[in-house]
Scaffold this motif. Structure first.
Motif, short mmCIF file in Angstrom:
data_model
loop_
_atom_site.label_atom_id
_atom_site.label_comp_id
_atom_site.label_asym_id
_atom_site.label_seq_id
_atom_site.Cartn_x
_atom_site.Cartn_y
_atom_site.Cartn_z
N ALA A 26 63.00 27.85 26.83
CA ALA A 26 63.91 29.00 26.94
C ALA A 26 63.23 30.11 27.72
CB ALA A 26 64.32 29.50 25.55
N PHE A 27 64.05 30.92 28.35
CA PHE A 27 63.63 32.17 28.98
C PHE A 27 64.44 33.28 28.31
CE2 PHE A 27 64.63 35.64 31.82
CZ PHE A 27 63.45 35.92 32.47
N VAL A 28 63.78 34.38 27.97
CA VAL A 28 64.47 35.52 27.35
C VAL A 28 64.08 36.78 28.10
CG1 VAL A 28 64.87 36.84 25.25
CG2 VAL A 28 64.34 34.40 25.08
N GLY A 29 65.06 37.49 28.63
CA GLY A 29 64.74 38.74 29.32
C GLY A 29 65.79 39.15 30.31
N ILE A 60 68.41 33.20 28.35
CA ILE A 60 69.02 34.22 27.49
C ILE A 60 68.78 35.58 28.14
CG2 ILE A 60 69.10 35.20 25.18
CD1 ILE A 60 67.67 32.63 24.21
N GLY A 61 69.85 36.25 28.49
CA GLY A 61 69.73 37.55 29.14
C GLY A 61 70.70 37.67 30.29
N ASP A 62 70.76 38.84 30.88
CA ASP A 62 71.66 39.10 31.98
C ASP A 62 71.00 40.11 32.91
OD1 ASP A 62 73.89 39.03 33.59
OD2 ASP A 62 75.32 39.35 31.96
N GLY A 63 71.62 40.33 34.05
CA GLY A 63 71.06 41.27 35.00
C GLY A 63 71.55 40.99 36.40
N PRO A 64 71.07 41.76 37.37
CA PRO A 64 71.60 41.64 38.73
C PRO A 64 71.35 40.29 39.40
CG PRO A 64 69.69 43.12 38.64
CD PRO A 64 70.10 42.85 37.23
N GLY A 100 73.72 34.57 28.81
CA GLY A 100 73.99 36.00 28.92
C GLY A 100 73.31 36.74 27.79
N TRP A 101 73.69 38.03 27.62
CA TRP A 101 73.13 38.80 26.51
C TRP A 101 73.64 38.26 25.19
CZ3 TRP A 101 69.03 41.05 27.74
CH2 TRP A 101 68.89 41.80 28.90
N GLN A 102 72.77 38.20 24.22
CA GLN A 102 73.12 37.71 22.90
C GLN A 102 72.61 38.69 21.84
OE1 GLN A 102 74.79 34.72 22.08
NE2 GLN A 102 75.22 34.60 24.27
N ALA A 103 73.31 38.75 20.72
CA ALA A 103 72.82 39.53 19.59
C ALA A 103 71.52 38.92 19.09
CB ALA A 103 73.86 39.54 18.47
N HIS A 104 70.73 39.75 18.42
CA HIS A 104 69.43 39.30 17.95
C HIS A 104 69.51 37.99 17.16
CE1 HIS A 104 65.79 39.00 15.61
NE2 HIS A 104 66.52 39.07 14.52
N VAL A 161 69.88 35.09 19.50
CA VAL A 161 68.64 34.83 20.24
C VAL A 161 67.68 34.02 19.38
CG1 VAL A 161 66.60 35.88 21.29
CG2 VAL A 161 68.87 36.89 21.68
N GLN A 162 67.54 34.42 18.12
CA GLN A 162 66.66 33.70 17.21
C GLN A 162 67.13 32.26 17.01
OE1 GLN A 162 64.52 34.59 12.94
NE2 GLN A 162 66.66 35.17 13.13
N ASP A 163 68.42 32.06 16.88
CA ASP A 163 68.95 30.71 16.67
C ASP A 163 68.67 29.82 17.88
OD1 ASP A 163 69.90 31.43 14.21
OD2 ASP A 163 71.97 31.73 14.85
N ILE A 164 68.85 30.37 19.08
CA ILE A 164 68.62 29.56 20.29
C ILE A 164 67.13 29.25 20.44
CG2 ILE A 164 68.79 29.54 22.81
CD1 ILE A 164 71.24 31.47 22.46
N LEU A 165 66.29 30.26 20.26
CA LEU A 165 64.85 30.04 20.39
C LEU A 165 64.33 29.03 19.38
CD1 LEU A 165 63.11 33.48 21.06
CD2 LEU A 165 63.00 31.43 22.46
#
Length: 428
Positions: A239-242, A271-275, A297-301, A304-308
């Motif tokens: 996973a990538f988070v940021g 996990i995350g979003d941006g330009p 995309g952006w996920q609630a905390h 994020v924990q569930d995916i990780l």
């Protein structure tokens, strides 16, 4: 119990980044000391919702007369882009002394008469913000603790384009902050300086190094990271988070992982979003890796924990992280970090708990990640001992309760007149 006036201009349990660090450390210190927190009025309602009692547990200082227009100025200079972090910190450094002026007006008499054993400025984290309180506390005979301080990690030379993309124009002359009025006085009058990174510690003048203690600023709330990773056997799951921006390297990760993703030897969660999101989707399609890749995309905390927790690995090729909080969050779940050996993450990770790729050019980082991913894909189960060691490291050193105990050792050292050996907070 040690009586502490904890100054945390940025402290908010409902926000992220620096405000969450300020809140987490200031509130955790209440377990080891008699702490009264001083924060900015914007945080007042969140403190009340968290069960804090105004006047007893905390005081909210209204510095909006200066803070609000300076914030608006910073946003204009950043073109409302969410970039230009150095510009934001420079403007904050100009407005912050007014906040401390109001603190002294409210608490100066109490400090002078000895109502507090220690005054501890927790935030701002930036070392560019001078603290007029330091000299005033010194004159009153009350020890002043500063930090953790962090920031200003140099941009790797091979990533100047990413530096410009982040609108980090002021970073080219950031070192000029050392000449600002009040910087030397702040450091000289601090009884202890907590440095969140080795780089920040190195910027303290040599004659003051005897009061510098390394203390990474990020920590873990076990209530927020309560799962234990349990990836399914078989293929490597990463996973990538940021934020999806160039310096965090999500495009480098896709390139490095592409052969394994195409061959169904690995899955990757972004996990995350941006330009960069549209370009990354195009890159994934061009590389033919869509089937093994998920953009969340952006996920609630909680999500994020569930995916990780379904993953073996946090694949995080960021080339400029001050603290690396996401690395600790992954470790808390038992997810092994694979990171670039630079700045915050590079200091948090060693060979017993994670994997590091040297910080070089873009091609060198891609090749390094590709090599490590290919090796791990052959036997993901080899990560299990590292995963267990990573969780243990967090439990021992990086829970907020553990960090409060570490800071309490600094308080004891300061109050002893620094006659005992300087505490090494990461050695039993």
């Amino acid at each position: 119990m040690t009586r502490v006036l904890a100054v945390a201009e940025a402290a908010n349990p409902e926000w992220v980044s620096v405000p969450l660090v300020g809140w987490s450390l200031a509130s955790a210190l209440r377990e080891v000391a008699d702490v009264h927190i001083v924060t900015q009025t914007r945080n007042r309602d969140a403190f009340l919702r968290a069960g804090m009692r105004e006047g007893t547990d905390f005081t909210a200082i209204d510095s909006e007369a200066i803070a609000r227009p300076m914030w608006k100025l910073a946003e204009k200079l950043r073109l409302d882009s969410g970039k230009g972090w150095t510009t934001l910190q420079a403007v904050n450094a100009l407005s912050y002394p007014y906040f401390e002026r109001l603190i002294w007006k409210r608490f100066g008499d109490d400090i002078r008469r000895g109502a507090y054993d220690i005054v501890h400025r927790i935030t701002p984290l930036s070392p560019t913000s001078p603290s007029p309180l330091a000299a005033k506390c010194a004159r009153a005979g009350v020890p002043f603790v500063l930090g953790p301080l962090n920031g200003g990690v140099p941009w790797p030379k091979a990533f100047d384009a990413e530096r410009r993309a982040e609108k980090e124009w002021l970073s080219y002359v950031r070192g000029a902050y050392k000449l600002l009025p009040g910087r030397r006085a702040t450091l000289t009058n601090a009884s202890a300086i907590l440095a969140g990174s080795r780089h920040t510690a190195s910027e303290v003048p040599e004659d003051l190094q005897d009061r510098v203690i390394w203390l990474p600023e990020n920590g873990i709330d076990p209530a927020r990271f309560s799962r234990t990773a349990a990836p399914q056997p078989g293929k490597l799951r990463a996973a990538f988070v940021g934020r999806l921006v160039p310096y965090k390297g999500p495009d480098m990760l896709l390139e490095a992982a592409a052969p394994l993703l195409r061959d169904d030897r690995m899955t990757l969660d972004i996990i995350g979003d941006g330009p960069m999101m549209p370009a990354l989707r195009d890159q994934a399609q061009r590389l033919g890796i869509d089937a093994a890749l998920t953009f969340h995309g952006w996920q609630a905390h909680e999500q994020v924990q569930d995916i990780l927790a379904r993953c073996h690995l946090l694949s995080f090729p960021s080339i400029r992280e001050f603290g690396g909080g996401v690395v600790l969050e992954a470790m808390a779940l038992g997810v092994v970090p694979l990171i670039v050996d630079y700045a915050g993450p590079g200091e948090l990770v060693d060979a017993t708990i994670g994997l590091k790729v040297p910080c070089g050019t873009r091609d060198q980082i891609v090749a390094g990640f590709a090599r490590e991913l290919a090796r791990l894909a052959d036997a993901p189960e080899q990560l299990a001992p590292m995963a267990a060691a990573a969780r243990t490291r967090v439990q021992n050193d990086f829970l907020w309760s553990a960090k409060a105990r570490q800071v309490a050792r600094v308080y004891d050292w300061v109050l002893s007149g620094r006659t005992s050996p300087r505490p090494d907070l990461f050695r039993p």
